[in-house]
Write a protein that holds these residues in place. Structure first.
Motif, PDB file in Angstrom:
ATOM      1  N   ALA A   1       7.231  15.575  -0.518  1.00  0.00           N
ATOM      2  CA  ALA A   1       6.893  14.189  -0.827  1.00  0.00           C
ATOM      3  C   ALA A   1       8.144  13.321  -0.893  1.00  0.00           C
ATOM      4  CB  ALA A   1       6.137  14.114  -2.158  1.00  0.00           C
ATOM      5  N   ILE A   2       9.200  13.854  -1.499  1.00  0.00           N
ATOM      6  CA  ILE A   2      10.451  13.097  -1.610  1.00  0.00           C
ATOM      7  C   ILE A   2      11.069  12.868  -0.232  1.00  0.00           C
ATOM      8  CG2 ILE A   2      12.834  13.202  -2.458  1.00  0.00           C
ATOM      9  CD1 ILE A   2      11.732  14.590  -4.956  1.00  0.00           C
ATOM     10  N   ILE A   3      11.015  13.903   0.636  1.00  0.00           N
ATOM     11  CA  ILE A   3      11.527  13.750   2.011  1.00  0.00           C
ATOM     12  C   ILE A   3      10.759  12.662   2.750  1.00  0.00           C
ATOM     13  CG2 ILE A   3      11.715  14.877   4.265  1.00  0.00           C
ATOM     14  CD1 ILE A   3      12.322  17.481   2.804  1.00  0.00           C
ATOM     15  N   LEU A   4       9.424  12.670   2.590  1.00  0.00           N
ATOM     16  CA  LEU A   4       8.593  11.657   3.236  1.00  0.00           C
ATOM     17  C   LEU A   4       8.946  10.267   2.725  1.00  0.00           C
ATOM     18  CD1 LEU A   4       6.149  10.695   4.923  1.00  0.00           C
ATOM     19  CD2 LEU A   4       4.718  11.184   2.933  1.00  0.00           C
ATOM     20  N   ILE A   5       9.078  10.133   1.416  1.00  0.00           N
ATOM     21  CA  ILE A   5       9.369   8.826   0.823  1.00  0.00           C
ATOM     22  C   ILE A   5      10.718   8.293   1.308  1.00  0.00           C
ATOM     23  CG2 ILE A   5       9.899   7.653  -1.358  1.00  0.00           C
ATOM     24  CD1 ILE A   5       7.796   9.492  -2.661  1.00  0.00           C
ATOM     25  N   ILE A   6      11.738   9.150   1.276  1.00  0.00           N
ATOM     26  CA  ILE A   6      13.077   8.728   1.706  1.00  0.00           C
ATOM     27  C   ILE A   6      13.068   8.324   3.181  1.00  0.00           C
ATOM     28  CG2 ILE A   6      15.440   9.509   2.121  1.00  0.00           C
ATOM     29  CD1 ILE A   6      15.177  11.254  -0.370  1.00  0.00           C
TER      30      ILE A   6
ATOM     31  N   VAL B   1       0.837  -1.212   0.000  1.00  0.00           N
ATOM     32  CA  VAL B   1       0.000   0.000   0.000  1.00  0.00           C
ATOM     33  C   VAL B   1       0.872   1.263   0.000  1.00  0.00           C
ATOM     34  CG1 VAL B   1      -1.702   1.338   1.309  1.00  0.00           C
ATOM     35  CG2 VAL B   1      -1.949  -1.142   1.099  1.00  0.00           C
ATOM     36  N   CYS B   2       1.944   1.270   0.816  1.00  0.00           N
ATOM     37  CA  CYS B   2       2.854   2.420   0.866  1.00  0.00           C
ATOM     38  C   CYS B   2       3.533   2.653  -0.478  1.00  0.00           C
ATOM     39  CB  CYS B   2       3.920   2.212   1.944  1.00  0.00           C
ATOM     40  SG  CYS B   2       3.333   2.388   3.638  1.00  0.00           S
ATOM     41  N   ILE B   3       4.009   1.590  -1.101  1.00  0.00           N
ATOM     42  CA  ILE B   3       4.699   1.727  -2.384  1.00  0.00           C
ATOM     43  C   ILE B   3       3.759   2.273  -3.452  1.00  0.00           C
ATOM     44  CG2 ILE B   3       5.782   0.407  -4.263  1.00  0.00           C
ATOM     45  CD1 ILE B   3       6.925  -1.451  -2.092  1.00  0.00           C
TER      46      ILE B   3
ATOM     47  N   VAL C   1      10.517   7.302   5.123  1.00  0.00           N
ATOM     48  CA  VAL C   1       9.768   6.070   5.364  1.00  0.00           C
ATOM     49  C   VAL C   1      10.503   4.855   4.798  1.00  0.00           C
ATOM     50  CG1 VAL C   1       7.622   4.844   4.867  1.00  0.00           C
ATOM     51  CG2 VAL C   1       7.551   7.252   5.503  1.00  0.00           C
ATOM     52  N   LEU C   2      11.134   5.020   3.630  1.00  0.00           N
ATOM     53  CA  LEU C   2      11.898   3.911   3.054  1.00  0.00           C
ATOM     54  C   LEU C   2      13.065   3.514   3.950  1.00  0.00           C
ATOM     55  CD1 LEU C   2      12.016   4.684  -0.784  1.00  0.00           C
ATOM     56  CD2 LEU C   2      10.756   2.876   0.385  1.00  0.00           C
ATOM     57  N   VAL C   3      13.751   4.509   4.512  1.00  0.00           N
ATOM     58  CA  VAL C   3      14.847   4.219   5.438  1.00  0.00           C
ATOM     59  C   VAL C   3      14.313   3.475   6.658  1.00  0.00           C
ATOM     60  CG1 VAL C   3      16.512   5.258   7.030  1.00  0.00           C
ATOM     61  CG2 VAL C   3      16.333   6.110   4.691  1.00  0.00           C
ATOM     62  N   LEU C   4      13.156   3.926   7.154  1.00  0.00           N
ATOM     63  CA  LEU C   4      12.536   3.284   8.318  1.00  0.00           C
ATOM     64  C   LEU C   4      12.209   1.828   8.020  1.00  0.00           C
ATOM     65  CD1 LEU C   4      11.553   4.034  11.191  1.00  0.00           C
ATOM     66  CD2 LEU C   4       9.310   4.438  10.195  1.00  0.00           C
ATOM     67  N   PHE C   5      11.627   1.569   6.850  1.00  0.00           N
ATOM     68  CA  PHE C   5      11.269   0.206   6.480  1.00  0.00           C
ATOM     69  C   PHE C   5      12.508  -0.651   6.251  1.00  0.00           C
ATOM     70  CE2 PHE C   5       6.942   1.486   6.144  1.00  0.00           C
ATOM     71  CZ  PHE C   5       6.191   0.321   6.110  1.00  0.00           C
ATOM     72  N   ILE C   6      13.519  -0.097   5.565  1.00  0.00           N
ATOM     73  CA  ILE C   6      14.720  -0.867   5.237  1.00  0.00           C
ATOM     74  C   ILE C   6      15.506  -1.220   6.497  1.00  0.00           C
ATOM     75  CG2 ILE C   6      16.972  -0.744   4.090  1.00  0.00           C
ATOM     76  CD1 ILE C   6      15.612   0.925   1.902  1.00  0.00           C
ATOM     77  N   VAL C   7      15.636  -0.268   7.419  1.00  0.00           N
ATOM     78  CA  VAL C   7      16.448  -0.487   8.618  1.00  0.00           C
ATOM     79  C   VAL C   7      15.701  -1.315   9.659  1.00  0.00           C
ATOM     80  CG1 VAL C   7      17.587   0.647  10.569  1.00  0.00           C
ATOM     81  CG2 VAL C   7      17.809   1.603   8.269  1.00  0.00           C
ATOM     82  N   CYS C   8      14.439  -0.989   9.877  1.00  0.00           N
ATOM     83  CA  CYS C   8      13.706  -1.579  11.012  1.00  0.00           C
ATOM     84  C   CYS C   8      12.817  -2.766  10.640  1.00  0.00           C
ATOM     85  CB  CYS C   8      12.866  -0.508  11.698  1.00  0.00           C
ATOM     86  SG  CYS C   8      13.830   0.844  12.399  1.00  0.00           S
TER      87      CYS C   8
ATOM     88  N   PHE D   1      11.744  11.552  14.637  1.00  0.00           N
ATOM     89  CA  PHE D   1      12.425  12.309  13.588  1.00  0.00           C
ATOM     90  C   PHE D   1      11.600  12.319  12.302  1.00  0.00           C
ATOM     91  CE2 PHE D   1      15.686  10.831  16.524  1.00  0.00           C
ATOM     92  CZ  PHE D   1      16.320  12.029  16.818  1.00  0.00           C
ATOM     93  N   VAL D   2      10.771  11.284  12.113  1.00  0.00           N
ATOM     94  CA  VAL D   2       9.840  11.286  10.983  1.00  0.00           C
ATOM     95  C   VAL D   2       8.854  12.439  11.143  1.00  0.00           C
ATOM     96  CG1 VAL D   2       8.024   9.988   9.803  1.00  0.00           C
ATOM     97  CG2 VAL D   2      10.066   8.805  10.611  1.00  0.00           C
TER      98      VAL D   2
END
Length: 367
Positions: free
Chosen positions: A254-259, A226-228, A261-268, A311-312
């Motif tokens: 939008a780009i800041i939000l995407i980056i 859904v996020c993607i 959230v992607l970092v959050l998903f990739i790391v956590c 930080f998000v």
């Protein structure tokens, strides 16, 4: 009788003596040498508690501050702020239990607080993970809707946000109920310790595996999809409207939000949920090495979302940034409002003086 007992022991060793399930007896579970090594290693007795200390030291004040800002500083509530406030609450409810996790690992993975507290800790751990994923999904969809359909952002959206938030809490509470239905505290007979969620009884491993397969699919894969989709549609809408002067600012946000959230998903979330599915697949298949060390390490890293989430909020919400700064500067809402009015009046005065000066110069030139 001796032969029968010996054959029964061999059956248990062959069927269950792999991974961290071990051999189940009335007294508890006798784990393998590999499992024994993991439970006594510095990975679980030093590294994991150090990470949890960081989570507690950073996550407790950061999320408490976030809730304070959302509840008492932000007067005009928006759907995104409602979702972020709920996300902060979920993180805070998890962080307050982390000291028990720290003490457990420093104590050589020996749980001394009873079965009830162990089940509560495990439920809050996984509840926080999936609650965070669901609220981040809500934020992503809301941001997409705000960019693509800005004219529909009416006051009633707050009601939708509140209803969705309540639904998320109910769903997460319901899906964590099975964690209370089977043993989380298990006695390891050949180490003389009580583990909390680290050892699964062989008789209950199918129940545990089925539960986590379902959670990994519905709680992670579906929200990630859904996020993607939301991000792809958001960027497509921004690209198709580049003639609008406000698009550049929205595109940047939008780009800041995407980056973020992607970092959050990739790391956590991604490593922990992938390893969750892999671990329980290997556990069910009876593999000699079910990668439990990697599994619990990624679960520990998943708890870092409680530190990253504030930080998000900071990067997504300009109001949140301003209120955090004013809170640290000990400025009350009344003081901030007076400063805003004074700044607006000064700005208007400067514009008025500039206009009068230009008019006088024009008249002088005409004369």
């Amino acid at each position: 009788t001796g032969v029968k007992t010996h054959c029964h022991y061999l059956f248990l060793s062959t069927d269950f003596g792999k991974g961290l399930t071990g051999i189940e007896t009335k007294e508890g579970v006798k784990v393998t040498l590999q499992a024994k090594h993991v439970l006594s290693s510095k990975l679980t007795t030093v590294f994991l508690p150090v990470i949890y200390i960081i989570v507690f030291v950073v996550g407790l004040p950061a999320n408490a501050l976030a809730i304070w800002v959302f509840l008492f500083r932000i007067k005009k509530k928006h759907p995104s702020s409602i979702y972020m406030a709920n996300l902060a609450l979920a993180d805070l409810l998890f962080v307050i239990w982390v000291p028990l996790k720290i003490a457990y690992h420093f104590n050589g993975n020996d749980w001394i607080y009873g079965e009830g507290l162990c089940k509560v800790l495990v439920a809050f751990f996984y509840g926080n993970m999936y609650c965070s994923i669901l609220f981040i999904t809500c934020i992503s969809v809301q941001r997409y809707w705000a960019v693509v359909h800005p004219l529909t952002q009416l006051r009633r959206d707050n009601c939708v946000a509140i209803a969705l938030s309540v639904t998320v809490w109910i769903v997460v509470w319901v899906i964590t109920v099975p964690l209370y239905l089977y043993d989380q505290e298990v006695r390891v007979t050949n180490m003389n310790i009580f583990t909390c969620h680290d050892v699964t009884r062989p008789s209950q491993k199918k129940m545990a595996a089925g539960y986590f397969f379902t959670m990994g699919t519905l709680g992670f894969i579906v929200p990630s999809f859904v996020c993607i989709v939301s991000y792809v549609l958001m960027l497509k809408a921004l690209r198709n409207n580049m003639s609008d002067p406000t698009i550049a600012k929205k595109r940047r946000k939008a780009i800041i939000l995407i980056i973020t959230v992607l970092v959050l998903f990739i790391v956590c979330f991604t490593p922990s949920n992938i390893m969750l599915l892999v671990h329980y697949s290997l556990l069910l298949s009876g593999a000699t090495n079910n990668l439990y060390g990697f599994y619990i390490t990624t679960l520990c890293l998943a708890s870092l979302n409680s530190c990253i989430d504030p930080f998000v909020y900071y990067f997504i919400s300009e109001d949140f940034r301003d209120h955090v700064k004013n809170t640290f500067l000990c400025r009350s809402e009344r003081t901030v409002e007076r400063m805003r009015i004074s700044f607006s009046a000064l700005k208007y005065s400067k514009k008025s003086n500039t206009y009068n000066s230009d008019t006088a110069n024009t008249q002088s030139t005409d004369c």
